[in-house]
Write a protein that holds these residues in place. Structure first.
Motif, PDB file in Angstrom:
ATOM      1  N   LEU A 104       0.835  -1.207   0.000  1.00  0.00           N
ATOM      2  CA  LEU A 104       0.000   0.000   0.000  1.00  0.00           C
ATOM      3  C   LEU A 104       0.866   1.251   0.000  1.00  0.00           C
ATOM      4  CD1 LEU A 104      -2.807  -0.927   2.572  1.00  0.00           C
ATOM      5  CD2 LEU A 104      -3.059  -0.672   0.102  1.00  0.00           C
ATOM      6  N   TRP A 105       1.895   1.220   0.833  1.00  0.00           N
ATOM      7  CA  TRP A 105       2.801   2.353   0.947  1.00  0.00           C
ATOM      8  C   TRP A 105       3.475   2.660  -0.397  1.00  0.00           C
ATOM      9  CZ3 TRP A 105       5.474   3.100   6.219  1.00  0.00           C
ATOM     10  CH2 TRP A 105       6.058   4.348   6.290  1.00  0.00           C
ATOM     11  N   MET A 106       3.937   1.625  -1.064  1.00  0.00           N
ATOM     12  CA  MET A 106       4.656   1.817  -2.317  1.00  0.00           C
ATOM     13  C   MET A 106       3.755   2.366  -3.423  1.00  0.00           C
ATOM     14  SD  MET A 106       7.738   0.869  -1.518  1.00  0.00           S
ATOM     15  CE  MET A 106       8.650   0.506  -3.001  1.00  0.00           C
ATOM     16  N   HIS A 107       2.465   2.066  -3.358  1.00  0.00           N
ATOM     17  CA  HIS A 107       1.538   2.486  -4.421  1.00  0.00           C
ATOM     18  C   HIS A 107       0.638   3.638  -3.986  1.00  0.00           C
ATOM     19  CE1 HIS A 107       2.599  -0.786  -7.137  1.00  0.00           C
ATOM     20  NE2 HIS A 107       2.470  -1.652  -6.133  1.00  0.00           N
ATOM     21  N   ALA A 108       0.897   4.198  -2.804  1.00  0.00           N
ATOM     22  CA  ALA A 108      -0.022   5.196  -2.252  1.00  0.00           C
ATOM     23  C   ALA A 108      -0.148   6.436  -3.135  1.00  0.00           C
ATOM     24  CB  ALA A 108       0.436   5.597  -0.846  1.00  0.00           C
ATOM     25  N   LYS A 109       0.934   6.852  -3.795  1.00  0.00           N
ATOM     26  CA  LYS A 109       0.875   8.065  -4.619  1.00  0.00           C
ATOM     27  C   LYS A 109      -0.118   7.934  -5.766  1.00  0.00           C
ATOM     28  CE  LYS A 109       5.545   9.816  -3.775  1.00  0.00           C
ATOM     29  NZ  LYS A 109       6.844  10.193  -4.400  1.00  0.00           N
ATOM     30  N   LEU A 110      -0.291   6.705  -6.260  1.00  0.00           N
ATOM     31  CA  LEU A 110      -1.195   6.492  -7.390  1.00  0.00           C
ATOM     32  C   LEU A 110      -2.616   6.164  -6.944  1.00  0.00           C
ATOM     33  CD1 LEU A 110       1.183   4.309  -9.611  1.00  0.00           C
ATOM     34  CD2 LEU A 110       0.797   6.784  -9.725  1.00  0.00           C
ATOM     35  N   ARG A 111      -2.795   6.000  -5.642  1.00  0.00           N
ATOM     36  CA  ARG A 111      -4.114   5.623  -5.117  1.00  0.00           C
ATOM     37  C   ARG A 111      -4.454   6.528  -3.942  1.00  0.00           C
ATOM     38  NH1 ARG A 111      -2.377  -0.746  -5.316  1.00  0.00           N
ATOM     39  NH2 ARG A 111      -2.388  -0.940  -7.587  1.00  0.00           N
ATOM     40  N   PRO A 112      -5.090   7.653  -4.176  1.00  0.00           N
ATOM     41  CA  PRO A 112      -5.334   8.648  -3.136  1.00  0.00           C
ATOM     42  C   PRO A 112      -6.156   8.133  -1.950  1.00  0.00           C
ATOM     43  CG  PRO A 112      -5.742   9.569  -5.314  1.00  0.00           C
ATOM     44  CD  PRO A 112      -5.544   8.093  -5.501  1.00  0.00           C
ATOM     45  N   ALA A 113      -6.961   7.112  -2.171  1.00  0.00           N
ATOM     46  CA  ALA A 113      -7.809   6.616  -1.079  1.00  0.00           C
ATOM     47  C   ALA A 113      -7.053   5.709  -0.111  1.00  0.00           C
ATOM     48  CB  ALA A 113      -9.001   5.857  -1.661  1.00  0.00           C
ATOM     49  N   THR A 114      -5.777   5.421  -0.398  1.00  0.00           N
ATOM     50  CA  THR A 114      -5.031   4.464   0.424  1.00  0.00           C
ATOM     51  C   THR A 114      -4.999   4.859   1.887  1.00  0.00           C
ATOM     52  OG1 THR A 114      -3.635   3.738  -1.400  1.00  0.00           O
ATOM     53  CG2 THR A 114      -2.775   3.432   0.821  1.00  0.00           C
ATOM     54  N   TRP A 115      -4.517   6.080   2.174  1.00  0.00           N
ATOM     55  CA  TRP A 115      -4.315   6.455   3.574  1.00  0.00           C
ATOM     56  C   TRP A 115      -5.618   6.735   4.313  1.00  0.00           C
ATOM     57  CZ3 TRP A 115      -0.309   4.308   4.859  1.00  0.00           C
ATOM     58  CH2 TRP A 115       0.853   4.330   4.079  1.00  0.00           C
ATOM     59  N   PRO A 116      -6.634   7.369   3.714  1.00  0.00           N
ATOM     60  CA  PRO A 116      -7.908   7.491   4.423  1.00  0.00           C
ATOM     61  C   PRO A 116      -8.495   6.134   4.826  1.00  0.00           C
ATOM     62  CG  PRO A 116      -7.870   9.009   2.591  1.00  0.00           C
ATOM     63  CD  PRO A 116      -6.634   8.160   2.457  1.00  0.00           C
ATOM     64  N   LEU A 117      -8.457   5.172   3.898  1.00  0.00           N
ATOM     65  CA  LEU A 117      -8.977   3.843   4.229  1.00  0.00           C
ATOM     66  C   LEU A 117      -8.073   3.131   5.229  1.00  0.00           C
ATOM     67  CD1 LEU A 117     -10.125   2.599   0.700  1.00  0.00           C
ATOM     68  CD2 LEU A 117     -11.565   3.336   2.611  1.00  0.00           C
ATOM     69  N   GLY A 118      -6.762   3.310   5.080  1.00  0.00           N
ATOM     70  CA  GLY A 118      -5.829   2.669   6.008  1.00  0.00           C
ATOM     71  C   GLY A 118      -6.001   3.161   7.427  1.00  0.00           C
ATOM     72  N   TRP A 119      -6.076   4.492   7.588  1.00  0.00           N
ATOM     73  CA  TRP A 119      -6.267   5.024   8.936  1.00  0.00           C
ATOM     74  C   TRP A 119      -7.642   4.676   9.484  1.00  0.00           C
ATOM     75  CZ3 TRP A 119      -2.250   5.828  11.519  1.00  0.00           C
ATOM     76  CH2 TRP A 119      -1.099   6.381  10.962  1.00  0.00           C
ATOM     77  N   ALA A 120      -8.629   4.543   8.608  1.00  0.00           N
ATOM     78  CA  ALA A 120      -9.964   4.133   9.067  1.00  0.00           C
ATOM     79  C   ALA A 120      -9.928   2.735   9.675  1.00  0.00           C
ATOM     80  CB  ALA A 120     -10.958   4.183   7.910  1.00  0.00           C
ATOM     81  N   SER A 121      -9.054   1.871   9.138  1.00  0.00           N
ATOM     82  CA  SER A 121      -8.959   0.513   9.682  1.00  0.00           C
ATOM     83  C   SER A 121      -8.448   0.526  11.115  1.00  0.00           C
ATOM     84  CB  SER A 121      -8.040  -0.345   8.804  1.00  0.00           C
ATOM     85  OG  SER A 121      -6.681   0.041   8.954  1.00  0.00           O
ATOM     86  N   PHE A 122      -7.653   1.538  11.480  1.00  0.00           N
ATOM     87  CA  PHE A 122      -7.204   1.696  12.868  1.00  0.00           C
ATOM     88  C   PHE A 122      -8.263   2.406  13.707  1.00  0.00           C
ATOM     89  CE2 PHE A 122      -3.160   1.206  10.662  1.00  0.00           C
ATOM     90  CZ  PHE A 122      -2.458   0.375  11.517  1.00  0.00           C
TER      91      PHE A 122
END
Length: 213
Positions: free
Chosen positions: A183-201
């Motif tokens: 996820l980290w490596m592809h985060a720049k191309l996928r803007p929803a990565t970090w909002p969804l990731g932090w939501a999981s926490f």
């Protein structure tokens, strides 16, 4: 700061290197834990909704009498303690009731030898009267779902299954961490990565703080 550290690490060792490593360990850990994760996910649901999957345990009780020579061996046991039954008695029980008594501790007193035989999905016990030689064997079977639920909890499943659970847990940790790396490596191309990731926490934390009392 975390993203900067990740970008620095990727730059230092090479993005392609980390992508290969994350993909390799991600699919290896996924392949190893595939069946186990499915089993634990399904049984997690059935355990959390036990009322929807209630079953009626079936109980079978059998009885027999020890041959005189084996009764003598039982009478020769100490009058108290946890000494396993003699090997000849264990062999007789295996043939009579299809049960394994070898090396199992007993609850022995002057009147009776009692052997607890816990098992996943049910329970069992055997009692031997030291005076008459009467043997009672009782088996309770909760069915296949109870058996799977007990495997989820590691209940009475033995050390080998316990080791498997530990290995599965380790594989799941590797699967999760390498998934996070991808996820980290592809985060720049996928803007929803970090909002969804932090939501999981955030989601389980919010539920725990607001609804668990």
């Amino acid at each position: 700061m975390l993203m900067q550290a990740g970008n620095l690490l990727a730059t230092t060792l090479g993005r392609s290197f980390w992508l290969r490593q994350f993909r390799l360990w991600h699919w290896v850990s996924a392949a190893f834990s595939l069946a186990g994760m499915f089993l634990f996910a399904v049984t997690g649901f059935t355990l959390n909704n036990a009322s929807l999957f209630a079953t009626r345990p079936e109980t079978v009780e059998l009885s027999a009498s020890l041959p005189p020579d084996l009764l003598a061996a039982i009478r020769a046991m100490p009058e108290a303690g946890e000494t396993p039954v003699p090997a000849a008695v264990a062999a007789w029980a295996a043939g009579e009731f299809r049960v394994t008594l070898d090396h199992r501790p007993t609850e022995t007193n002057a009147d009776e030898v009692y052997i607890a035989l816990p098992r996943p999905g049910g329970d069992a016990w055997m009692a031997i009267d030291r005076a008459s030689g009467d043997v009672t064997y009782r088996l309770t079977d909760g069915g296949w779902l109870a058996w799977l639920n007990d495997l989820h909890k590691g209940r009475n499943a033995g050390p080998v299954w316990s080791w498997f659970i530990d290995l599965l847990a380790l594989a799941c940790v590797i699967f999760t961490l390498t998934g996070f790396g991808l996820l980290w490596m592809h985060a720049k191309l996928r803007p929803a990565t970090w909002p969804l990731g932090w939501a999981s926490f955030a989601l389980p934390l919010i539920i725990a703080l607001l609804f668990i009392h």
